[in-house]
Each structure stands twice: as C-alpha cells, then as structure tokens.
Design a protein around this motif. Structure first.
Motif, PDB file in Angstrom:
ATOM      1  N   GLY A  22      21.879   0.462 -35.541  1.00 50.96           N
ATOM      2  CA  GLY A  22      22.677  -0.158 -34.494  1.00 50.96           C
ATOM      3  C   GLY A  22      23.999   0.542 -34.218  1.00 50.96           C
ATOM      4  N   CYS A  23      24.525   0.266 -33.016  1.00 46.36           N
ATOM      5  CA  CYS A  23      25.834   0.829 -32.657  1.00 46.36           C
ATOM      6  C   CYS A  23      26.478  -0.074 -31.617  1.00 46.36           C
ATOM      7  N   GLU A  24      27.783  -0.259 -31.768  1.00 47.92           N
ATOM      8  CA  GLU A  24      28.521  -1.090 -30.808  1.00 47.92           C
ATOM      9  C   GLU A  24      29.631  -0.295 -30.141  1.00 47.92           C
ATOM     10  N   CYS A  25      29.480   1.029 -30.117  1.00 47.95           N
ATOM     11  CA  CYS A  25      30.572   1.863 -29.597  1.00 47.95           C
ATOM     12  C   CYS A  25      30.503   2.067 -28.085  1.00 47.95           C
ATOM     13  N   TYR A  26      29.338   2.001 -27.504  1.00 43.30           N
ATOM     14  CA  TYR A  26      29.179   2.112 -26.053  1.00 43.30           C
ATOM     15  C   TYR A  26      29.856   3.337 -25.462  1.00 43.30           C
ATOM     16  N   CYS A  27      29.514   4.498 -25.972  1.00 40.12           N
ATOM     17  CA  CYS A  27      29.904   5.730 -25.287  1.00 40.12           C
ATOM     18  C   CYS A  27      29.238   5.673 -23.907  1.00 40.12           C
ATOM     19  N   THR A  28      29.923   6.177 -22.895  1.00 42.10           N
ATOM     20  CA  THR A  28      29.464   5.884 -21.522  1.00 42.10           C
ATOM     21  C   THR A  28      28.159   6.574 -21.143  1.00 42.10           C
ATOM     22  N   TYR A  29      27.707   7.542 -21.958  1.00 40.52           N
ATOM     23  CA  TYR A  29      26.466   8.261 -21.627  1.00 40.52           C
ATOM     24  C   TYR A  29      25.276   7.756 -22.419  1.00 40.52           C
ATOM     25  N   CYS A  30      25.463   6.812 -23.340  1.00 43.58           N
ATOM     26  CA  CYS A  30      24.477   6.569 -24.386  1.00 43.58           C
ATOM     27  C   CYS A  30      23.752   5.227 -24.238  1.00 43.58           C
ATOM     28  N   MET A  31      22.438   5.252 -24.419  1.00 46.60           N
ATOM     29  CA  MET A  31      21.620   4.032 -24.337  1.00 46.60           C
ATOM     30  C   MET A  31      21.432   3.363 -25.694  1.00 46.60           C
ATOM     31  N   ILE A  35      21.975   5.375 -37.421  1.00 45.26           N
ATOM     32  CA  ILE A  35      22.398   5.579 -36.039  1.00 45.26           C
ATOM     33  C   ILE A  35      23.885   5.938 -35.988  1.00 45.26           C
ATOM     34  N   ASN A  36      24.689   5.257 -36.790  1.00 46.87           N
ATOM     35  CA  ASN A  36      26.135   5.530 -36.808  1.00 46.87           C
ATOM     36  C   ASN A  36      26.642   5.203 -38.219  1.00 46.87           C
ATOM     37  N   ILE A  37      26.391   6.127 -39.157  1.00 52.82           N
ATOM     38  CA  ILE A  37      26.639   5.817 -40.570  1.00 52.82           C
ATOM     39  C   ILE A  37      28.120   5.644 -40.886  1.00 52.82           C
TER      40      ILE A  37
HETATM   41  S1  SF4 Z   1      26.807   8.280 -28.933  1.00 54.79           S
HETATM   42 FE1  SF4 Z   1      26.728   7.496 -31.028  1.00 54.79          FE
HETATM   43  S2  SF4 Z   1      28.635   6.338 -31.234  1.00 54.79           S
HETATM   44 FE2  SF4 Z   1      28.316   6.603 -29.043  1.00 54.79          FE
HETATM   45  S3  SF4 Z   1      27.216   4.747 -28.392  1.00 54.79           S
HETATM   46 FE3  SF4 Z   1      25.678   6.326 -28.825  1.00 54.79          FE
HETATM   47  S4  SF4 Z   1      25.080   5.940 -30.963  1.00 54.79           S
HETATM   48 FE4  SF4 Z   1      27.021   4.888 -30.612  1.00 54.79          FE
END
Ligand code: SF4
Length: 432
Positions: free
Chosen positions: A152-161, A197-199
């Motif tokens: 899981g990830c809660e960072c929401y980079c603008t390009y990432c699904m 996913i985001n260690i």
């Molecule tokens: S690029 Fe990495 S840190 Fe950013 S939203 Fe996607 S998984 Fe999360």
C-alpha cells in the motif's frame, strides 16, 4: 493434475508476488510449467506502475487466448484492482481478480474450471485491510530471498496509480517476519532483500520503523546479509541510519527513488522532498557508509518538463554520482492528476531518455572503475556461467572471477575478492 503457467511484466513486487502465487498453486495441487502451450491455466499477474505495464498485460491476455485457446486465462493484480470496469470488459480473460485474497486464487480457478463459468471477483480495498500473508517455502536454489514486508501507499504522487491499486499502508508484523527469515535461513538462504510498495513507511500504523524490520532479519541465525529494495527518500531519518550502521549484516546499497533532480518538477509530481534535501540525505548516508552505492529511478518527459528542468535533473544526477540509473519515460495514467497536465511530445521524451541513459552509463562506468584495487566480500551465487563464478559485493556490484583459477563450486559461500578490472556492468577480480 492441471498445469499452470505464470507471466508478469511488472515491478519487483509483482515479480515477487508471482513467485508467491506459484507456491500457492503448487500447494493446491497444480503443476507449474514453463511452456504456455502446455498449460491448462495461464496466470497473467499485472502491474500498473507504468501505462506500458498495463498494456503489456492486456496484450498478453489477448495473445495467449489466441495461442492457447483451451487454457483458462487469469488476469490478476494491480491492473484489475485500479481499473475494475476496464478489466471486466477484457473478455479473453476467464477469471479476473485484483490484489486482495491472492491465496484463494487456486480455489477460484478450480471453481471456474469445474463449473465452466467466467469469474470476475475484484474486492474493493478498504481502510481496515491488513497485511496479506501468503505462506510459502522457496523451491529454487537461490542464495538471496526477497521478503515483502509492506504493502500500500498513501503518498499520491501525481503520476502514480499505485495508491488506487494497493490501498493504505500495511506492514508485515515483526513476529511473522522473524518466522519467515528463520524459514529462509533454514532453507539455505544467506541474504534477504526487504521489499514492498513503499518500504520507507514500514510500520507506519504500528509505530515501528524500517530499522526494526532490518534488525529482526540481521538477528536471524544463518542470514548474513540484509538489503533494502527501492526506498522513498523522505522517511530515512538520522536515527534510522545510525541503527542501520550498527548492523554488520546490513548492505550499504541504497536505491533511493529520485524521479527528478529539478525542484519544480518534483513539486508537480507531488514528491515530498527537494533536490537539496535528497542531496543532504545522501551526504548523511555517506558519512555513515563510506562504501555505499546509490542507484535510482529517474522519469523523463514528465508533463510540462522544460529543457531547463531536464538539464537540472541531469546535473543533479551527475552531482550525486549514481552507480546505476533506471530511466523511465513518463506515460500518462488515466485517473491521475498528471494525465490532465500539458504533455511533453513523445519525440522529446525519447531524446531525453537517450541522454539520461547515456549519463547513467558513464556514471556506472566511473563507479565501477573507482572500485578497481579494492578488496570486497562476495557472496557467490548459482553457477550459471561456464566462464565465471559470480556473486555480489555488499554494495550490489556484480563481481566475476574466472573459473580457470577455481574450478569447484563457490555457491552460497562468501570470499574476499580483489578487483582488478571493471566495465560498466561488472567488476572482475581474484579471490585472495
Ligand atoms: S510513486 Fe511510490 S510513493 Fe508515489 S504514490 Fe506511487 S507508490 Fe506511492
């Protein structure tokens, strides 16, 4: 007994999860095969990190349907989870599932086969989801084992699904990690790579730090090396670095995801650090680990990236002196904010990718050359090549030694090697 074939085009986590799926299917009585044409069941484990990952998975489903018309085709993983409606419409797939309840997939496949019906079961993610444990025992003869400790990830980079495909941060409990590390050691593994996913956010909900997970593995009898997979830079604090530096088993190889070396581009990406903060972290790491290597991912052609911004990114990569750069061209993902920004023409993206790759190759060569004359401990791996024994140094440099001087197997043993020559891929040396 049904024969099952697996295919994935994804990131390291998807590849690792494909191995877990292979283990689940074997436990359920399926017989894994390397030949799709022999398979009764074909599992396409999709990855959605890049747009091309999605299209490759869909293309594979369609092609396999044509090539192996009698096999049951499973489409699973991130792509259906992130885009369930689109996945459901891929009529060539007989079974469609997402990223949840993977251990139940063999059961689902058996039902689909016996009832001769199509099954689409994509369970939505929920805030209460826990880390999904999939028990497995390795069946290959590798010296190194990957252990997924985080999802899981809660960072929401603008390009990432990924946040839409994987949900909230979840972490493997320390006790489960302790047991898995012990099981791996008992099965002959000497090195563990912690992945997820985001260690960097390991233990975020439980009040733990990534260093806790590393310590557990380092304390496991039989495990002599522990590495980190790709890591986001913003969570590496001085206290964590001090704890890692106190562990002799910890390997100083840092794959710190950069994406861009330009502050304005990072901001549009919603990354949570500036180039200066990144450089300060590298300096902090070098203070504690003088032999550390730094590798990274850099995306080129992000929306609105100007020539000046790209030049800043190149200059920053050179300043850090990465030993390897994975270069990606941005590809828009529907449903992400970046897909709605002004896009960079494809020809410009290609040209920038070529320039960044050329820089990466030069830096790799320079890094390898800087190792000539040094002596490093090498953990030798499977004997795959007639000419050389090969293994990795703690910084993950590939080291080869000629078999002429040492004919017996060195597999799974650590020897000190003095490096005599290097090219941009690896170093060559002699055991001392
Ligand atoms: S690029 Fe990495 S840190 Fe950013 S939203 Fe996607 S998984 Fe999360």
């Amino acid at each position: 007994m049904y024969k099952v074939f697996f295919i994935t085009f994804g990131c390291k986590v998807s590849q690792y999860e494909t191995e877990l799926l292979r283990s689940c299917f074997t436990d359920a009585g399926f017989d894994p095969t390397d030949k799709p044409e022999d398979a009764d069941v074909i599992v396409v484990n999709s990855c959605t990190v890049t747009g091309s990952g999605d299209s490759k998975s869909v293309y594979a489903v369609r092609k396999l349907r044509r090539d192996v018309p009698d096999a049951a085709i499973v489409l699973t993983g991130c792509m259906p989870q992130a885009a369930p409606e689109a996945a459901e419409k891929i009529a060539e797939a007989d079974i469609v599932t997402g990223t949840k309840d993977r251990a139940k997939l063999p059961e689902l496949v058996l039902s689909a086969l016996s009832e001769r019906r199509r099954i689409v079961e994509i369970t939505p993610l929920s805030r209460d989801d826990e880390f999904e444990e999939i028990a497995y025992v390795p069946t290959d003869s590798h010296t190194r084992a990957f252990v997924k400790i985080q999802d899981g990830c809660e960072c929401y980079c603008t390009y990432c699904m990924i946040p839409y495909a994987r949900g909230r941060f979840r972490s493997k409990p320390l006790e489960a990690l302790r047991q898995e590390a012990a099981m791996l050691a008992a099965n002959g593994r000497r090195e563990i790579v912690l992945t997820g996913i985001n260690i960097a956010f390991y233990g975020h909900r439980e009040g733990l730090r990534l260093a806790d997970a590393v310590e557990v593995c380092c304390k496991t009898e039989g495990i002599e090396r522990v590495r980190l997979g790709s890591i986001e830079p913003e969570m590496m604090l001085p206290d964590d670095l001090d704890r890692l530096a106190a562990l002799p088993q910890f390997c100083p190889q840092f794959h710190l995801s950069l994406q861009s070396g330009c502050a304005a581009t990072l901001k549009r990406m919603n990354r949570r650090y500036t180039p200066e903060e990144y450089a300060a972290l590298v300096e902090q790491i070098r203070l504690r680990f003088p032999e550390a290597s730094f590798t990274t991912d850099i995306m080129v052609g992000f929306p609105n990236e100007t020539e000046q911004e790209f030049a800043e990114s190149m200059a920053f990569a050179e300043r850090i002196g990465f030993s390897r750069i994975h270069v990606f061209q941005y590809s828009p993902r529907n449903g992400t904010p970046a897909a709605k920004m002004e896009q960079v023409p494809d020809a410009v993206k290609h040209e920038r990718a070529d320039r960044m790759k050329a820089l990466g190759e030069r830096l790799a060569r320079e890094y390898m050359q800087s190792l000539v004359g040094k002596t490093v401990p090498v953990l030798f791996e499977r004997e795959r090549c007639a000419e050389f024994h090969q293994g990795h140094a703690p910084d993950y440099t590939l080291i080869k030694i000629s078999r002429k001087n040492s004919k017996k197997s060195l597999r799974n043993q650590i020897f000190y090697v003095t490096i005599e020559e290097a090219d941009c891929e690896c170093c060559y040396g002699k055991i001392i």
